[in-house]
Enzyme design. Structure first.
Site, PDB file in Angstrom:
ATOM      1  N   LYS A 157       3.631  10.083   8.355  1.00 57.82           N
ATOM      2  CA  LYS A 157       3.331   9.463   9.644  1.00 57.82           C
ATOM      3  C   LYS A 157       4.181  10.014  10.779  1.00 57.82           C
ATOM      4  CE  LYS A 157       1.165   5.231   7.871  1.00 57.82           C
ATOM      5  NZ  LYS A 157      -0.209   5.698   7.996  1.00 57.82           N
ATOM      6  N   TYR A 207       0.852  -1.193   0.000  1.00 55.69           N
ATOM      7  CA  TYR A 207       0.000   0.000   0.000  1.00 55.69           C
ATOM      8  C   TYR A 207       0.885   1.240   0.000  1.00 55.69           C
ATOM      9  CZ  TYR A 207      -3.438   3.450   1.558  1.00 55.69           C
ATOM     10  OH  TYR A 207      -4.242   4.562   1.660  1.00 55.69           O
ATOM     11  N   ASP A 218       9.350   3.844  -0.340  1.00 57.88           N
ATOM     12  CA  ASP A 218       8.249   4.417   0.433  1.00 57.88           C
ATOM     13  C   ASP A 218       8.542   4.140   1.902  1.00 57.88           C
ATOM     14  OD1 ASP A 218       5.941   5.069   1.748  1.00 57.88           O
ATOM     15  OD2 ASP A 218       4.606   3.841   0.522  1.00 57.88           O
TER      16      ASP A 218
END
Length: 461
Positions: free
Chosen positions: A299, A166, A271
């Site tokens: 995050k 994801y 990522d």
């Protein structure tokens, strides 16, 4: 994992325990149930994000301090969810709270650069060894802009991603994430499939998936694309898969990927939205020793505030500096986020903090593995710094296909219920892991291990 024959689990017993624990959780969270009834009158599904939804209702939180959170029913829990891993600093950390409070009094938004933004970029450059940085407001924005920059640099359109990973919720990466085992396809020709409705087929076809931990399959697929006149602009991947529990890279895999992408002039994007600042000061890039052309962060970067960043080489960012790519956003470099990120990296996420996280995670992994071994459960514990999990599978998970084939979803669901009913707040879902913060203690970890031990004892009786 050491060779052994795990116990055969009683499915009726798992179903019985699941029903019991679900009823207990519902009884303990009646205020969340009432709040859900109110919320669903205005919020679609009663939540702000589909990943917050849960049947029969989500657990609504009221506050958090350090490693603990309290829900609206007053239940106090140790937080191993940590905002999908965003809160590695712990809740309401004094240094971050002070920095943000002082910044609020000086103005919250200008859409103009501030000194804190420079300081944060200087620290990111030091930690990752990449010379150029830009800011965004989320992980999805970071991966979206990184892909656009890679396309501008290479003049190519196709991108390659890892099947099952994801990378945010924009169209080009909402491809081949969660699909049934029978729809995955051959490793050398994995299917490009939309993740949910509303994603144009044209976008899906621009994204080509390959398996994790299989450099040979990646190279064969890339060579086939080159032969078709579709040389990829970028490979976007997590250095360790973080949405199947945790799947670590096999020895030599990342080095091979780095060589393959360099050979074909492809931009390699790590990522690091989930790994950045969480598994080392310089994230997965530091932990595994392979330097990509670009990294994407979010995050944990904002210390609880929404922000993200993109880092890259001079060559990659040349298309931003010459004006070819418009990398823009009204809230990019917002002063509150910059103040929080600066305080976090200067005062919280220090070398001592990472040593503490490593020690805690070792304790958790060894404690959970001891429970597995004692009861001969099908599974194993795995972790790295602030991230870890118990993978309920009789075989080692190395990619999405093996995850779908071997992972015991029913047992994972039951483990979540056991945690929630025993003071351990965890991310709902069969694919999630625990996340530690610098505020966690050995005693906190022992609560987690004890909840797992109770689960094991109740299943294997």
């Amino acid at each position: 994992m050491s060779p052994r024959t795990p116990v055969t689990l009683d499915r009726a017993r798992i179903a019985e325990l699941t029903a019991r624990e679900a009823a207990r959780l519902d009884e303990r969270t009646q205020a969340s149930g009432a709040m859900y009834e109110r919320a669903r009158q205005t919020l679609s599904g009663g939540v702000a994000s589909s990943y917050q939804a849960r049947d029969p209702w989500p657990i609504y939180l009221d506050r958090g301090v350090g490693s603990h959170v309290w829900d609206v029913d007053g239940n106090e829990m140790i937080d191993f969810h940590n905002g999908f891993g965003s809160m590695v600093q712990g809740h309401a950390h004094p240094a971050i709270t002070k920095a943000v409070t002082e910044r609020i009094a000086q103005g919250t938004h200008f859409a103009a650069p501030t000194e804190d933004g420079i300081v944060v970029a200087e620290e990111l450059k030091r930690r990752w060894g990449l010379p150029r940085w830009r800011y965004v407001n989320s992980g999805s924005e970071a991966t979206m802009d990184a892909i656009r920059i890679a396309r501008a640099l290479t003049g190519r359109d196709t991108i390659v991603k890892i099947f099952g990973s994801y990378h945010g919720h924009h169209d080009y990466v909402m491809v081949s994430i969660g699909v049934p085992y029978g729809e995955i396809g051959d490793p050398d020709n994995l299917a490009s499939l939309p993740y949910g409705a509303g994603i144009p087929r044209s976008s899906v076809d621009m994204t080509v998936p390959v398996p994790f931990n299989d450099a040979g399959a990646m190279e064969r697929r890339i060579e086939a694309l080159v032969a078709q006149g579709r040389a990829p602009a970028a490979v976007i991947m997590e250095a360790a898969m973080m949405n199947l529990g945790i799947v670590l890279p096999e020895p030599g895999y990342l080095e091979a990927v780095r060589e393959i992408t360099r050979k074909h002039g492809i931009v390699l994007i790590f990522d690091e939205v989930k790994t950045g600042l969480c598994i080392a000061a310089g994230g997965a890039t530091e932990r595994f020793g392979v330097v990509p052309d670009m990294v994407t962060l979010a995050k944990a970067l904002g210390g609880g505030l929404p922000m993200g960043a993109i880092g890259g080489t001079e060559e990659v960012f040349s298309v931003v500096e010459d004006g070819s790519v418009y990398q823009v956003g009204t809230y990019n470099g917002n002063p509150l986020g910059m103040a929080a990120a600066r305080a976090s990296m200067e005062q919280v996420l220090t070398p001592e903090a990472y040593a503490h996280l490593d020690a805690l995670n070792d304790h958790l992994v060894s404690g959970c593995q001891a429970v597995i071994d004692e009861h001969n459960l099908p599974g194993y514990a795995v972790g790295v710094a602030s991230k870890g999990c118990v993978t309920f599978a009789p075989e080692k998970i190395t990619d999405y296909a093996s995850f779908k084939r071997f992972q015991d979803g029913e047992l994972a669901d039951l483990a979540w219920l056991y945690n929630m009913n025993r003071g351990v707040f965890m991310t709902p879902g069969r694919e999630e892991e625990w996340t530690l913060s610098v505020a966690h203690t050995v005693a906190d970890c022992d609560v987690f291990i004890e909840a797992f031990a109770q689960l094991a004892a109740d299943i294997v009786r």
